[in-house]
Design a protein around this motif. Structure first.
Motif, short mmCIF file in Angstrom:
data_model
loop_
_atom_site.label_atom_id
_atom_site.label_comp_id
_atom_site.label_asym_id
_atom_site.label_seq_id
_atom_site.Cartn_x
_atom_site.Cartn_y
_atom_site.Cartn_z
N UNK A 160 -46.49 15.04 -14.41
CA UNK A 160 -46.71 13.90 -13.52
C UNK A 160 -45.85 14.03 -12.27
N UNK A 161 -46.50 13.87 -11.13
CA UNK A 161 -45.81 13.85 -9.84
C UNK A 161 -45.99 12.46 -9.24
N UNK A 162 -44.92 11.92 -8.63
CA UNK A 162 -44.96 10.56 -8.11
C UNK A 162 -44.52 10.54 -6.65
N UNK A 163 -45.27 9.80 -5.83
CA UNK A 163 -44.89 9.59 -4.43
C UNK A 163 -44.61 8.10 -4.24
N UNK A 164 -43.41 7.80 -3.74
CA UNK A 164 -43.00 6.43 -3.46
C UNK A 164 -43.00 6.17 -1.96
N UNK A 165 -43.12 4.90 -1.56
CA UNK A 165 -43.00 4.59 -0.13
C UNK A 165 -41.63 5.04 0.38
N UNK A 166 -41.59 5.59 1.56
CA UNK A 166 -40.34 6.09 2.13
C UNK A 166 -39.54 4.99 2.83
#
Length: 99
Positions: free
Chosen positions: A46-52
């Motif tokens: 699992x790869x996760x992108x969060x708001x910067x």
């Protein structure tokens, strides 16, 4: 912080095939800017992108989760999101089946 949904079913995958992505939409329901600090998943698939950037009160954002089908079998995994919210974190869930 309020999510529209907290779980997603990716359905069927082919082992070693293309990954699938889902964006968990949320709204900052708090009274201060929302900062998502980090994510911790229960597997390396699992790869996760969060708001910067911080999300203003009443603002919307998304947590993007990508599942990479490395091993065959049914999966049901959690992704813990750490933020400046009461309790410090919450968990999102993804599931599916890799053939």
């Amino acid at each position: 912080m309020s999510f529209e949904v907290v779980s997603h079913d990716f359905g069927e995958f082919v082992k070693g095939g293309k990954s699938k992505t889902f964006a968990f939409e949320f709204t900052n329901t708090g009274d201060a800017p929302l900062v998502l600090v980090r994510a911790k998943s229960s597997c390396r698939c699992i790869e996760v992108e969060l708001p910067k950037r911080p999300i203003a009160t009443g603002g919307k954002g998304q947590v993007v989760v990508r599942y990479v089908p490395k091993d065959a079998g049914v999966f049901n995994k959690g992704v813990e999101i750490f933020a400046n919210i009461p309790g410090g974190s919450l968990t999102l869930f993804v599931k599916g089946n890799v053939q």
